[in-house]
Design a protein around this motif. Structure first.
Motif, PDB file in Angstrom:
ATOM      1  N   PHE A   1     -12.691   0.012  11.095  1.00 13.28           N
ATOM      2  CA  PHE A   1     -13.927   0.243   9.893  1.00 13.28           C
ATOM      3  C   PHE A   1     -14.132   1.771   9.489  1.00 13.28           C
ATOM      4  O   PHE A   1     -14.443   2.225   8.534  1.00 13.28           O
ATOM      5  CB  PHE A   1     -14.995  -0.773   9.990  1.00 13.28           C
ATOM      6  N   LEU A   2     -14.593   2.351  11.031  1.00  9.83           N
ATOM      7  CA  LEU A   2     -15.382   4.190  10.645  1.00  9.83           C
ATOM      8  C   LEU A   2     -14.375   4.646  10.063  1.00  9.83           C
ATOM      9  O   LEU A   2     -14.649   5.688   8.900  1.00  9.83           O
ATOM     10  CB  LEU A   2     -16.120   4.328  11.733  1.00  9.83           C
ATOM     11  N   ASN A   3     -13.036   4.522  10.091  1.00  8.41           N
ATOM     12  CA  ASN A   3     -11.965   5.875   9.711  1.00  8.41           C
ATOM     13  C   ASN A   3     -10.667   5.312   8.978  1.00  8.41           C
ATOM     14  O   ASN A   3      -9.280   4.854   9.679  1.00  8.41           O
ATOM     15  CB  ASN A   3     -11.476   6.080  11.287  1.00  8.41           C
ATOM     16  N   MET A   4     -10.982   4.362   7.690  1.00  3.95           N
ATOM     17  CA  MET A   4     -10.123   3.657   7.247  1.00  3.95           C
ATOM     18  C   MET A   4      -9.620   4.938   6.045  1.00  3.95           C
ATOM     19  O   MET A   4      -8.115   4.008   5.111  1.00  3.95           O
ATOM     20  CB  MET A   4     -10.156   2.560   6.719  1.00  3.95           C
ATOM     21  N   ARG A   5     -10.099   6.023   5.966  1.00  5.67           N
ATOM     22  CA  ARG A   5      -9.386   6.663   4.735  1.00  5.67           C
ATOM     23  C   ARG A   5      -8.508   7.065   5.438  1.00  5.67           C
ATOM     24  O   ARG A   5      -7.734   7.529   6.014  1.00  5.67           O
ATOM     25  CB  ARG A   5     -10.738   7.909   4.960  1.00  5.67           C
ATOM     26  N   GLU A   6      -7.092   7.608   4.175  1.00  2.03           N
ATOM     27  CA  GLU A   6      -5.889   7.823   4.496  1.00  2.03           C
ATOM     28  C   GLU A   6      -4.821   7.276   4.756  1.00  2.03           C
ATOM     29  O   GLU A   6      -4.124   6.988   4.820  1.00  2.03           O
ATOM     30  CB  GLU A   6      -5.771   9.119   4.589  1.00  2.03           C
ATOM     31  N   SER A   7      -5.754   5.231   4.948  1.00  2.00           N
ATOM     32  CA  SER A   7      -4.688   4.626   5.311  1.00  2.00           C
ATOM     33  C   SER A   7      -4.768   3.641   4.663  1.00  2.00           C
ATOM     34  O   SER A   7      -5.585   2.989   3.421  1.00  2.00           O
ATOM     35  CB  SER A   7      -5.745   3.919   6.490  1.00  2.00           C
ATOM     36  N   ILE A   8      -4.206   2.611   4.967  1.00  2.00           N
ATOM     37  CA  ILE A   8      -3.489   0.903   4.287  1.00  2.00           C
ATOM     38  C   ILE A   8      -4.230  -0.476   4.995  1.00  2.00           C
ATOM     39  O   ILE A   8      -3.765  -0.157   6.111  1.00  2.00           O
ATOM     40  CB  ILE A   8      -2.589   1.307   3.270  1.00  2.00           C
ATOM     41  N   VAL A   9      -4.966  -0.483   4.792  1.00  2.00           N
ATOM     42  CA  VAL A   9      -5.527  -1.931   5.408  1.00  2.00           C
ATOM     43  C   VAL A   9      -4.975  -3.314   5.487  1.00  2.00           C
ATOM     44  O   VAL A   9      -5.087  -3.885   4.533  1.00  2.00           O
ATOM     45  CB  VAL A   9      -7.562  -1.994   5.880  1.00  2.00           C
ATOM     46  N   VAL A  10      -4.878  -3.764   6.464  1.00  2.00           N
ATOM     47  CA  VAL A  10      -4.477  -5.268   5.917  1.00  2.00           C
ATOM     48  C   VAL A  10      -5.026  -6.380   7.336  1.00  2.00           C
ATOM     49  O   VAL A  10      -4.683  -5.743   8.601  1.00  2.00           O
ATOM     50  CB  VAL A  10      -2.586  -4.852   6.775  1.00  2.00           C
ATOM     51  N   MET A  11      -5.586  -7.342   7.493  1.00  2.00           N
ATOM     52  CA  MET A  11      -6.680  -7.802   7.599  1.00  2.00           C
ATOM     53  C   MET A  11      -6.704  -9.433   7.288  1.00  2.00           C
ATOM     54  O   MET A  11      -6.449  -9.465   6.011  1.00  2.00           O
ATOM     55  CB  MET A  11      -8.046  -7.193   7.803  1.00  2.00           C
ATOM     56  N   PRO A  12      -7.005 -10.053   8.399  1.00  2.00           N
ATOM     57  CA  PRO A  12      -7.283 -11.459   7.424  1.00  2.00           C
ATOM     58  C   PRO A  12      -8.438 -11.534   6.234  1.00  2.00           C
ATOM     59  O   PRO A  12      -9.173 -10.979   6.695  1.00  2.00           O
ATOM     60  CB  PRO A  12      -7.185 -12.276   8.952  1.00  2.00           C
ATOM     61  N   PRO A  13      -8.651 -12.240   5.724  1.00  2.00           N
ATOM     62  CA  PRO A  13      -9.217 -12.613   5.637  1.00  2.00           C
ATOM     63  C   PRO A  13     -10.294 -12.717   5.742  1.00  2.00           C
ATOM     64  O   PRO A  13     -12.044 -12.761   4.779  1.00  2.00           O
ATOM     65  CB  PRO A  13      -9.380 -14.780   4.178  1.00  2.00           C
ATOM     66  N   ALA A  14     -10.471 -13.639   6.321  1.00  2.00           N
ATOM     67  CA  ALA A  14     -12.161 -13.865   7.767  1.00  2.00           C
ATOM     68  C   ALA A  14     -13.233 -13.176   7.480  1.00  2.00           C
ATOM     69  O   ALA A  14     -13.997 -13.154   8.194  1.00  2.00           O
ATOM     70  CB  ALA A  14     -11.473 -14.915   8.783  1.00  2.00           C
ATOM     71  N   VAL A  15     -12.187 -11.779   7.634  1.00  2.00           N
ATOM     72  CA  VAL A  15     -13.334 -10.503   8.595  1.00  2.00           C
ATOM     73  C   VAL A  15     -13.414  -9.931   7.557  1.00  2.00           C
ATOM     74  O   VAL A  15     -13.945  -8.717   7.433  1.00  2.00           O
ATOM     75  CB  VAL A  15     -11.687  -9.365   8.860  1.00  2.00           C
TER      76      VAL A  15
END
Length: 326
Positions: free
Chosen positions: A220-234
């Motif tokens: 979560f602290l280094n998401m810049r320039e990324s695409i994040v895929v995660m479950p809805p519960a998070v």
């Protein structure tokens, strides 16, 4: 003809066989590895892919109690023969086909999808006398966009986030939906960052030749320039500042979906069949009797009766209608 009963899962009394029961049984069939179809049975029948996924999600002890039945092979039970057909839902998902010694044939779909996806086996549809089918999207308003149009919408969402200097976050369930989304994203240049639950399942997909793109652990602290895929519960753990969030779900066909999920957008990519595909599926199976379960089961059964099928939901008032017919 085989007559199924809903008892917290499907029971076939003639065969003394449970399909996807939600409580522990001495022996059962598990159609696929989603949690609402899995229970800690003493012994169960499943595809090797499903067992591998259960090993990751539920542990070695449960996985070791399985009997393996690959697609194309036959399990012989007392008075019946059973085989699995690919359901197209998630990796290893199976429809259950049974032929009795009396010559009756029966098909239970579990969850299924008829459209070709990117991360599950293509569905194979046998004919059967009796059909029990899931009808999650069994109302006429649920007509999904083409797969190509939905993929374009995923990319457009990511592009919009980039232009706005936001991190695109796609909410997708860890098993099945996340892998489909990652396959859609595989051609993009950004780093793909995934939650640990998705990464663990990706390893099973890779082992069964559904090759996943390279990903990095979610940070979560280094998401810049990324695409994040995660479950809805998070989602509740996500720092929303500088993020654009989309839920990936067939329920995106509902106008209120983004407010219900608390997101910026809902993209209607589903691992279930939509209404036209459900109708077409029944025509291919060509059953004498249809029983519907899950979702809009009563509504879809009524639609089938209007088309001339003997169709009834496994639970609900239309059973009373059926009971009093001459």
């Amino acid at each position: 003809m085989i007559k199924p009963i809903d008892r917290g899962g499907l029971l076939l009394p003639e065969c003394q066989l449970w399909l996807d029961p939600r409580k522990r049984k001495s022996f059962a069939v598990i159609s696929h590895a989603h949690g609402d179809h899995v229970a800690s049975h003493d012994c169960y029948l499943a595809t090797p892919e499903t067992i591998a996924l259960i090993r990751v999600r539920n542990g070695n002890a449960m996985a070791n109690r399985a009997k393996v039945l690959p697609f194309g092979e036959v399990y012989v039970g007392p008075g019946y023969r059973l085989r699995f057909y690919p359901a197209g839902h998630v990796l290893g998902s199976a429809m259950v086909y049974i032929e009795t010694d009396a010559g009756d044939t029966f098909l239970y779909t579990g969850d299924f999808k008829t459209r070709q996806g990117l991360s599950a086996e293509s569905i194979e549809i046998p004919q059967a006398d009796t059909l029990v089918m899931e009808t999650t999207f069994g109302r006429a308003e649920y007509v999904f966009p083409s797969f190509e149009a939905t993929c374009e919408r995923v990319h457009a969402f990511c592009d919009r986030a980039q232009v706005d200097r936001h991190t695109p976050v796609l909410l997708a369930y860890s098993l099945g939906k996340a892998q489909e989304v990652l396959k859609v994203l595989a051609t993009r240049s950004q780093t793909l960052m995934v939650h640990k639950s998705i990464a663990a399942i990706n390893q099973v997909y890779n082992a069964y030749e559904q090759v996943m793109p390279q990903t990095r652990p979610l940070d979560f602290l280094n998401m810049r320039e990324s695409i994040v895929v995660m479950p809805p519960a998070v989602l509740k753990k996500l720092p929303r500042k500088d993020c654009l969030v989309a839920m990936v779900s067939g329920w995106g066909m509902n106008d209120s979906a983004k407010y219900r999920y608390g997101v910026d957008e809902v993209i209607p990519l589903s691992d279930h069949a939509d209404f036209p595909d459900l109708l077409q599926f029944v025509d291919v199976v060509a059953p004498q009797t249809v029983y519907t379960t899950h979702g809009y089961q009563q509504e879809f059964a009524a639609s089938l009766r209007a088309r001339g099928y003997a169709a009834w939901s496994l639970v609900g008032e239309d059973q009373l209608e059926w009971a009093f017919e001459p």
